[in-house]
Design an enzyme around this catalytic site. Structure first.
Site, PDB file in Angstrom:
ATOM      1  N   HIS A 254       8.029 -27.220  -1.401  1.00 48.11           N
ATOM      2  CA  HIS A 254       7.490 -28.414  -2.051  1.00 48.11           C
ATOM      3  C   HIS A 254       6.350 -28.070  -3.000  1.00 48.11           C
ATOM      4  O   HIS A 254       5.588 -28.940  -3.409  1.00 48.11           O
ATOM      5  CB  HIS A 254       7.061 -29.423  -0.980  1.00 48.11           C
ATOM      6  CG  HIS A 254       8.232 -29.857  -0.148  1.00 48.11           C
ATOM      7  ND1 HIS A 254       8.909 -31.039  -0.355  1.00 48.11           N
ATOM      8  CD2 HIS A 254       8.894 -29.213   0.851  1.00 48.11           C
ATOM      9  CE1 HIS A 254       9.925 -31.109   0.504  1.00 48.11           C
ATOM     10  NE2 HIS A 254       9.936 -30.018   1.243  1.00 48.11           N
TER      11      HIS A 254
ATOM     12  N   LYS B 129     -13.857   0.919  -3.541  1.00 49.42           N
ATOM     13  CA  LYS B 129     -14.784   1.345  -2.487  1.00 49.42           C
ATOM     14  C   LYS B 129     -15.911   2.186  -3.095  1.00 49.42           C
ATOM     15  O   LYS B 129     -17.086   1.991  -2.786  1.00 49.42           O
ATOM     16  CB  LYS B 129     -14.051   2.172  -1.427  1.00 49.42           C
ATOM     17  CG  LYS B 129     -13.092   1.366  -0.571  1.00 49.42           C
ATOM     18  CD  LYS B 129     -12.561   2.258   0.540  1.00 49.42           C
ATOM     19  CE  LYS B 129     -11.410   1.624   1.291  1.00 49.42           C
ATOM     20  NZ  LYS B 129     -10.715   2.548   2.163  1.00 49.42           N
TER      21      LYS B 129
ATOM     22  N   GLU C  95       0.820  -1.214   0.000  1.00 48.50           N
ATOM     23  CA  GLU C  95       0.000   0.000   0.000  1.00 48.50           C
ATOM     24  C   GLU C  95       0.851   1.260   0.000  1.00 48.50           C
ATOM     25  O   GLU C  95       0.421   2.314  -0.459  1.00 48.50           O
ATOM     26  CB  GLU C  95      -0.920  -0.010   1.228  1.00 48.50           C
ATOM     27  CG  GLU C  95      -2.370   0.212   0.848  1.00 48.50           C
ATOM     28  CD  GLU C  95      -3.332   0.103   2.024  1.00 48.50           C
ATOM     29  OE1 GLU C  95      -4.432  -0.401   1.784  1.00 48.50           O
ATOM     30  OE2 GLU C  95      -3.022   0.517   3.151  1.00 48.50           O
TER      31      GLU C  95
HETATM   32  O1  PA5 Z   1      -3.343   1.430   5.774  1.00 56.23           O
HETATM   33  C1  PA5 Z   1      -4.455   1.888   5.565  1.00 56.23           C
HETATM   34  O2  PA5 Z   1      -4.689   3.113   5.618  1.00 56.23           O
HETATM   35  C2  PA5 Z   1      -5.631   0.987   5.256  1.00 56.23           C
HETATM   36  O3  PA5 Z   1      -5.230  -0.334   5.108  1.00 56.23           O
HETATM   37  C3  PA5 Z   1      -6.668   1.062   6.357  1.00 56.23           C
HETATM   38  O4  PA5 Z   1      -6.093   0.661   7.561  1.00 56.23           O
HETATM   39  C4  PA5 Z   1      -7.880   0.178   6.044  1.00 56.23           C
HETATM   40  O5  PA5 Z   1      -8.423   0.525   4.797  1.00 56.23           O
HETATM   41  C5  PA5 Z   1      -8.938   0.335   7.124  1.00 56.23           C
HETATM   42  O6  PA5 Z   1      -9.302   1.676   7.269  1.00 56.23           O
HETATM   43  P1  PA5 Z   1     -10.109   2.189   8.507  1.00 56.23           P
HETATM   44  O7  PA5 Z   1      -9.274   2.019   9.733  1.00 56.23           O
HETATM   45  O8  PA5 Z   1     -10.398   3.635   8.208  1.00 56.23           O
HETATM   46  O9  PA5 Z   1     -11.374   1.372   8.591  1.00 56.23           O
END
Ligand code: PA5
Length: 422
Positions: free
Chosen positions: A301, A414, A280
């Site tokens: 394996h 989303k 990310e």
């Molecule tokens: O690293 C990030 O920002 C994302 O992976 C969020 O943690 C994830 O989308 C969850 O978001 P939130 O805590 O707003 O529900």
């Protein structure tokens, strides 16, 4: 203690590369240290040494209360609000050992089977719920939280349910914050300047740790120790910097993916946390090594064939972890003739021989191999590893010229989902 070994990557990432890239490393490290640059994402950097007396006391209070009134806590969250907590719990409580209080994760996907069976399972337990969402509007945890809220309200009544729910969310804003305040839940804050995937050392990870009996102060100490050791090193001597530089050079040479290779099942979930951190943070603007995971010797394996013989797109980083509480185990005597060479050999030795042999075989076949050796107690080591990789990842982002703290790419699905559901 963490040590980076480069022997098996030197044909690709040379000392000459390191020397030539030193000015770039200094620049990128300067960008990382510059508190004004991307300030919204850098709260994790000083976090291990910031004062958290109030937070720790709140966490201890909620954990003690939830442990006294329940034997199971359902922790609901996804991505950065889930992967860190899962990884620390499985590192500290290895398979077949049980914590005295069960933490079960939910809301990390949308499976009706998983969640319906979990609800049924809860019927024979006393239950508390923790919902973790910084934004408060992430679809998966929102849907699942309200399902479990409804369950505890029906089972315990409104007032008692409110005392069994804790929300970890933004300190001031967001719909979960408003909802929690209205209902009278206990709450813990997620700092504004710490993004989800960098947040495991905040309440996001610390409350689940406290609930399952992990000594989170030791985890924080581990992170603080490595932070301090980095501060004493020249940039070019910093192992997190060197690791990031090696990844950078390998990517430019055409390698497309990096597998974090683990040999200890208790560390496999840590690779999941690492994967999110790098995926990310660095997978954007059309570039970035694809982070993946391999669990050896199991995957030797299956995927071992691909790694050894297929197109050379992969870099392997071996996370060679030795945790102090590992019991001693030896192969017994009385083996048949062909297996006699295994008699009396410790599993630790088998594991080490496997690590070395695989690194030789794969690197000689054209797969660059780095090794990160880490030794210590589980909690301290966890904190050290988290901070090591966070520095490597954010610094590596600046090397690549990207912002390691945003994630514009996860918004598209989303919006599409919301549009279809609204
Ligand atoms: O690293 C990030 O920002 C994302 O992976 C969020 O943690 C994830 O989308 C969850 O978001 P939130 O805590 O707003 O529900």
């Amino acid at each position: 203690m963490i040590q980076l070994s480069l022997d098996r990557v030197r044909s690709w990432f040379t000392e000459e590369h390191q020397k030539r890239l030193a000015p770039l490393a200094e620049f990128a490290y300067g960008e990382l240290q510059n508190a004004q640059k991307d300030a919204f994402g850098k709260g994790w950097m000083s976090w291990p040494v910031d004062n958290h007396d109030q937070l720790f006391s709140d966490i201890d209070k909620i954990a003690a209360d939830f442990r006294s009134k329940s034997d199971v806590t359902v922790v609901i969250g996804i991505g950065g609000s889930y992967l860190g907590a899962r990884s620390v719990l499985s590192m500290v409580h290895p398979a077949f050992t049980s914590a005295d209080h069960q933490v079960i994760f939910a809301g990390q996907q949308l499976s009706p089977t998983y969640h319906a069976h979990l609800l049924k399972y809860l019927d024979s337990h006393e239950v508390t719920v923790v919902v973790v969402s910084k934004s408060g509007t992430t679809l998966e945890p929102s849907a699942v939280f309200h399902t479990f809220r409804d369950y505890v309200e029906k089972r315990y009544g409104q007032a008692e349910a409110a005392s069994r729910i804790c929300a970890i969310t933004d300190a001031n804003k967001g719909s979960l914050r408003g909802f929690a305040d209205e209902k009278g839940y206990s709450t813990l804050p997620i700092p504004d300047d710490i993004g989800g995937r960098y947040s495991v050392l905040s309440a996001v990870g610390l409350l689940p740790m406290a609930l399952s009996g992990v000594d989170y102060r030791k985890v924080m100490k581990g992170a603080a120790n490595i932070r301090e050791s980095f501060a004493k090193l020249a940039v070019t001597e910093n192992p997190a910097v060197t690791y990031a530089l090696a990844r950078h050079v390998l990517y430019q040479q055409g390698f497309a993916a990096e597998a974090l290779v683990t040999y200890e099942p208790r560390v496999a979930d840590f690779a999941g946390w690492w994967q999110q951190l790098f995926g990310e943070s660095q997978g954007k603007d059309g570039i970035g090594l694809y982070p993946t995971m391999l669990q050896y010797t199991t995957d030797l394996h299956s995927m071992g064939q691909y790694v050894q013989d297929a197109r050379k797109i992969l870099v392997e980083t071996v996370l060679d972890v030795f945790i102090d509480d590992a019991p001693e185990l030896k192969v017994p005597v009385g083996l048949d003739e062909k297996n006699k060479y295994l008699e009396n050999v410790s599993y630790a030795k088998l594991q080490q021989v496997a690590v070395e042999s695989v690194m030789i075989a794969h690197s000689e076949a054209g797969v660059p191999n780095m090794r990160i050796e880490a030794k210590g107690d589980a909690e301290t080591l966890y904190g050290e590893l988290v901070y090591f990789f966070e520095v490597a990842c954010a610094f590596g982002g600046y090397l690549m010229g990207i912002n390691p703290f945003d994630q514009p790419g996860v918004e598209a699905y989303k919006s599409e989902m919301k549009a279809r559901l609204q």
